[in-house]
Scaffold this motif. Structure first.
Motif, PDB file in Angstrom:
ATOM      1  N   GLU A 159       0.828  -1.203   0.000  1.00  0.00           N
ATOM      2  CA  GLU A 159       0.000   0.000   0.000  1.00  0.00           C
ATOM      3  C   GLU A 159       0.865   1.257   0.000  1.00  0.00           C
ATOM      4  OE1 GLU A 159      -2.031  -0.994   3.522  1.00  0.00           O
ATOM      5  OE2 GLU A 159      -3.721  -1.931   2.496  1.00  0.00           O
ATOM      6  N   LEU A 160       1.989   1.209   0.725  1.00  0.00           N
ATOM      7  CA  LEU A 160       2.894   2.354   0.762  1.00  0.00           C
ATOM      8  C   LEU A 160       3.512   2.614  -0.613  1.00  0.00           C
ATOM      9  CD1 LEU A 160       4.078   4.432   2.724  1.00  0.00           C
ATOM     10  CD2 LEU A 160       5.966   2.862   3.113  1.00  0.00           C
ATOM     11  N   VAL A 161       3.926   1.561  -1.298  1.00  0.00           N
ATOM     12  CA  VAL A 161       4.482   1.701  -2.649  1.00  0.00           C
ATOM     13  C   VAL A 161       3.419   2.262  -3.593  1.00  0.00           C
ATOM     14  CG1 VAL A 161       5.348   0.385  -4.629  1.00  0.00           C
ATOM     15  CG2 VAL A 161       6.242  -0.068  -2.343  1.00  0.00           C
ATOM     16  N   THR A 162       2.187   1.809  -3.451  1.00  0.00           N
ATOM     17  CA  THR A 162       1.095   2.307  -4.292  1.00  0.00           C
ATOM     18  C   THR A 162       0.876   3.800  -4.065  1.00  0.00           C
ATOM     19  OG1 THR A 162       0.052   0.142  -4.149  1.00  0.00           O
ATOM     20  CG2 THR A 162      -1.321   1.955  -4.909  1.00  0.00           C
ATOM     21  N   ILE A 163       0.920   4.231  -2.820  1.00  0.00           N
ATOM     22  CA  ILE A 163       0.734   5.654  -2.512  1.00  0.00           C
ATOM     23  C   ILE A 163       1.870   6.486  -3.111  1.00  0.00           C
ATOM     24  CG2 ILE A 163       0.728   7.326  -0.617  1.00  0.00           C
ATOM     25  CD1 ILE A 163      -0.834   5.257   1.012  1.00  0.00           C
ATOM     26  N   VAL A 164       3.107   5.997  -3.009  1.00  0.00           N
ATOM     27  CA  VAL A 164       4.255   6.729  -3.567  1.00  0.00           C
ATOM     28  C   VAL A 164       4.132   6.835  -5.083  1.00  0.00           C
ATOM     29  CG1 VAL A 164       6.754   6.622  -3.922  1.00  0.00           C
ATOM     30  CG2 VAL A 164       5.805   6.206  -1.658  1.00  0.00           C
ATOM     31  N   VAL A 165       3.763   5.746  -5.746  1.00  0.00           N
ATOM     32  CA  VAL A 165       3.616   5.764  -7.207  1.00  0.00           C
ATOM     33  C   VAL A 165       2.504   6.730  -7.620  1.00  0.00           C
ATOM     34  CG1 VAL A 165       2.933   4.364  -9.204  1.00  0.00           C
ATOM     35  CG2 VAL A 165       4.599   3.477  -7.567  1.00  0.00           C
ATOM     36  N   LEU A 166       1.392   6.704  -6.908  1.00  0.00           N
ATOM     37  CA  LEU A 166       0.299   7.627  -7.226  1.00  0.00           C
ATOM     38  C   LEU A 166       0.711   9.078  -6.995  1.00  0.00           C
ATOM     39  CD1 LEU A 166      -2.874   5.785  -5.872  1.00  0.00           C
ATOM     40  CD2 LEU A 166      -2.286   6.285  -8.242  1.00  0.00           C
ATOM     41  N   ALA A 167       1.479   9.319  -5.923  1.00  0.00           N
ATOM     42  CA  ALA A 167       1.940  10.688  -5.657  1.00  0.00           C
ATOM     43  C   ALA A 167       2.855  11.180  -6.769  1.00  0.00           C
ATOM     44  CB  ALA A 167       2.653  10.740  -4.306  1.00  0.00           C
ATOM     45  N   VAL A 168       3.741  10.317  -7.259  1.00  0.00           N
ATOM     46  CA  VAL A 168       4.639  10.713  -8.363  1.00  0.00           C
ATOM     47  C   VAL A 168       3.829  10.975  -9.623  1.00  0.00           C
ATOM     48  CG1 VAL A 168       6.477   9.876  -9.885  1.00  0.00           C
ATOM     49  CG2 VAL A 168       6.678   9.575  -7.418  1.00  0.00           C
ATOM     50  N   LEU A 169       2.823  10.146  -9.892  1.00  0.00           N
ATOM     51  CA  LEU A 169       2.011  10.339 -11.089  1.00  0.00           C
ATOM     52  C   LEU A 169       1.150  11.595 -11.012  1.00  0.00           C
ATOM     53  CD1 LEU A 169       0.846   6.689 -11.838  1.00  0.00           C
ATOM     54  CD2 LEU A 169       2.521   8.039 -13.099  1.00  0.00           C
ATOM     55  N   VAL A 170       0.592  11.878  -9.826  1.00  0.00           N
ATOM     56  CA  VAL A 170      -0.312  13.026  -9.705  1.00  0.00           C
ATOM     57  C   VAL A 170       0.466  14.339  -9.652  1.00  0.00           C
ATOM     58  CG1 VAL A 170      -1.994  14.141  -8.166  1.00  0.00           C
ATOM     59  CG2 VAL A 170      -2.171  11.709  -8.632  1.00  0.00           C
ATOM     60  N   PHE A 171       1.507  14.412  -8.818  1.00  0.00           N
ATOM     61  CA  PHE A 171       2.207  15.676  -8.616  1.00  0.00           C
ATOM     62  C   PHE A 171       3.429  15.829  -9.520  1.00  0.00           C
ATOM     63  CE2 PHE A 171       0.168  14.828  -4.468  1.00  0.00           C
ATOM     64  CZ  PHE A 171      -0.703  15.890  -4.474  1.00  0.00           C
ATOM     65  N   GLY A 172       3.976  14.747 -10.000  1.00  0.00           N
ATOM     66  CA  GLY A 172       5.177  14.812 -10.830  1.00  0.00           C
ATOM     67  C   GLY A 172       6.425  14.816  -9.963  1.00  0.00           C
ATOM     68  N   PRO A 173       7.538  14.377 -10.516  1.00  0.00           N
ATOM     69  CA  PRO A 173       8.768  14.284  -9.722  1.00  0.00           C
ATOM     70  C   PRO A 173       9.348  15.643  -9.329  1.00  0.00           C
ATOM     71  CG  PRO A 173       9.156  13.560 -11.974  1.00  0.00           C
ATOM     72  CD  PRO A 173       7.699  13.835 -11.848  1.00  0.00           C
ATOM     73  N   ASP A 174       9.032  16.711 -10.070  1.00  0.00           N
ATOM     74  CA  ASP A 174       9.591  18.017  -9.736  1.00  0.00           C
ATOM     75  C   ASP A 174       8.831  18.706  -8.594  1.00  0.00           C
ATOM     76  OD1 ASP A 174       7.486  18.085 -11.513  1.00  0.00           O
ATOM     77  OD2 ASP A 174       8.047  20.033 -12.358  1.00  0.00           O
ATOM     78  N   LYS A 175       7.514  18.488  -8.463  1.00  0.00           N
ATOM     79  CA  LYS A 175       6.721  19.126  -7.413  1.00  0.00           C
ATOM     80  C   LYS A 175       6.587  18.260  -6.153  1.00  0.00           C
ATOM     81  CE  LYS A 175       3.763  21.821 -10.471  1.00  0.00           C
ATOM     82  NZ  LYS A 175       2.377  22.075 -10.864  1.00  0.00           N
ATOM     83  N   LEU A 176       6.978  17.004  -6.238  1.00  0.00           N
ATOM     84  CA  LEU A 176       6.775  16.074  -5.117  1.00  0.00           C
ATOM     85  C   LEU A 176       7.509  16.494  -3.837  1.00  0.00           C
ATOM     86  CD1 LEU A 176       5.290  13.500  -4.375  1.00  0.00           C
ATOM     87  CD2 LEU A 176       7.287  12.205  -5.068  1.00  0.00           C
ATOM     88  N   PRO A 177       8.760  16.949  -3.863  1.00  0.00           N
ATOM     89  CA  PRO A 177       9.409  17.371  -2.612  1.00  0.00           C
ATOM     90  C   PRO A 177       8.697  18.542  -1.935  1.00  0.00           C
ATOM     91  CG  PRO A 177      11.061  17.046  -4.308  1.00  0.00           C
ATOM     92  CD  PRO A 177       9.728  16.924  -4.963  1.00  0.00           C
ATOM     93  N   LYS A 178       8.198  19.489  -2.716  1.00  0.00           N
ATOM     94  CA  LYS A 178       7.466  20.633  -2.143  1.00  0.00           C
ATOM     95  C   LYS A 178       6.167  20.163  -1.501  1.00  0.00           C
ATOM     96  CE  LYS A 178       6.183  25.250  -2.490  1.00  0.00           C
ATOM     97  NZ  LYS A 178       5.632  25.376  -1.186  1.00  0.00           N
ATOM     98  N   VAL A 179       5.467  19.239  -2.136  1.00  0.00           N
ATOM     99  CA  VAL A 179       4.222  18.707  -1.584  1.00  0.00           C
ATOM    100  C   VAL A 179       4.491  17.969  -0.275  1.00  0.00           C
ATOM    101  CG1 VAL A 179       2.358  17.049  -1.988  1.00  0.00           C
ATOM    102  CG2 VAL A 179       3.064  18.577  -3.824  1.00  0.00           C
ATOM    103  N   ILE A 180       5.571  17.186  -0.221  1.00  0.00           N
ATOM    104  CA  ILE A 180       5.913  16.453   1.007  1.00  0.00           C
ATOM    105  C   ILE A 180       6.226  17.434   2.131  1.00  0.00           C
ATOM    106  CG2 ILE A 180       7.628  14.929   2.052  1.00  0.00           C
ATOM    107  CD1 ILE A 180       7.770  13.437  -0.609  1.00  0.00           C
ATOM    108  N   GLN A 181       6.953  18.522   1.829  1.00  0.00           N
ATOM    109  CA  GLN A 181       7.241  19.532   2.850  1.00  0.00           C
ATOM    110  C   GLN A 181       5.967  20.186   3.361  1.00  0.00           C
ATOM    111  OE1 GLN A 181       9.952  22.233   0.972  1.00  0.00           O
ATOM    112  NE2 GLN A 181      11.764  20.943   1.388  1.00  0.00           N
ATOM    113  N   ASP A 182       5.038  20.485   2.468  1.00  0.00           N
ATOM    114  CA  ASP A 182       3.775  21.100   2.874  1.00  0.00           C
ATOM    115  C   ASP A 182       2.959  20.155   3.766  1.00  0.00           C
ATOM    116  OD1 ASP A 182       4.446  23.357   1.449  1.00  0.00           O
ATOM    117  OD2 ASP A 182       3.228  22.816  -0.315  1.00  0.00           O
ATOM    118  N   VAL A 183       2.942  18.887   3.395  1.00  0.00           N
ATOM    119  CA  VAL A 183       2.191  17.905   4.194  1.00  0.00           C
ATOM    120  C   VAL A 183       2.816  17.764   5.581  1.00  0.00           C
ATOM    121  CG1 VAL A 183       1.611  15.455   4.370  1.00  0.00           C
ATOM    122  CG2 VAL A 183       1.253  16.650   2.224  1.00  0.00           C
ATOM    123  N   MET A 184       4.143  17.702   5.642  1.00  0.00           N
ATOM    124  CA  MET A 184       4.816  17.571   6.936  1.00  0.00           C
ATOM    125  C   MET A 184       4.597  18.812   7.800  1.00  0.00           C
ATOM    126  SD  MET A 184       5.922  14.577   7.005  1.00  0.00           S
ATOM    127  CE  MET A 184       6.845  14.646   8.505  1.00  0.00           C
TER     128      MET A 184
END
Length: 150
Positions: free
Chosen positions: A9-34
């Motif tokens: 399930e964790l791998v599925t969430i990571v793959v979906l996050a990369v697909l939805v936000f893209g690899p360039d915006k993903l670090p910013k999204v993770i910082q916002d969530v944290m």
């Protein structure tokens, strides 16, 4: 917090996050969530501190986890005032079962040693029939009438 999430399930969430936000915006999204999670934790801790201060000194050791029914019951059952620990520790199931087994075996050996003239010796070599047999009512016996059941 996320104890029930498995590795798949964790791998599925990571793959979906990369697909939805893209690899360039993903670090910013993770910082916002944290950052949001940290703010929620700070808010809940300050709310707990406010509630403890408002309750007064008699509730200084009050824990919010005690509001969970399972935790509350477990804490109350572990309380020594009720004497439940002595009852729980005083009852040894293995010892009780051993005593019952010894009593049954001694009873069985007593009937077989007393001779074969008894009624239990003729019904299976000294064994006691422990099966439950239905009682057959007599021809004139009728079951009791219950007006509320009809």
């Amino acid at each position: 917090m996320f104890n029930d999430i498995g590795p798949l399930e964790l791998v599925t969430i990571v793959v979906l996050a990369v697909l939805v936000f893209g690899p360039d915006k993903l670090p910013k999204v993770i910082q916002d969530v944290m950052r949001t999670v940290r703010k929620i934790r700070e808010f809940s801790e300050s709310a707990k501190a406010d509630i403890r201060s408002e309750l007064g000194p008699e509730f200084k050791d009050f824990e919010f986890e005690d509001l969970n029914p399972k935790t509350f019951i477990r804490k109350q059952l572990d309380n020594d005032e009720l004497g439940l620990k002595e009852i729980r520790n005083g009852f040894d199931l293995k010892k009780e079962m051993a005593e019952v087994t010894d009593a049954v075996h001694s009873r069985d050996t007593d009937t077989s040693a007393s001779g074969s003239s008894g009624p239990s010796a003729s019904s299976g070599g000294g064994r006691i029939d422990m099966t439950k047999k239905p009682e057959e009512p007599g021809k004139d016996d009728r079951p009791p009438f219950d007006a509320d059941a009809t």
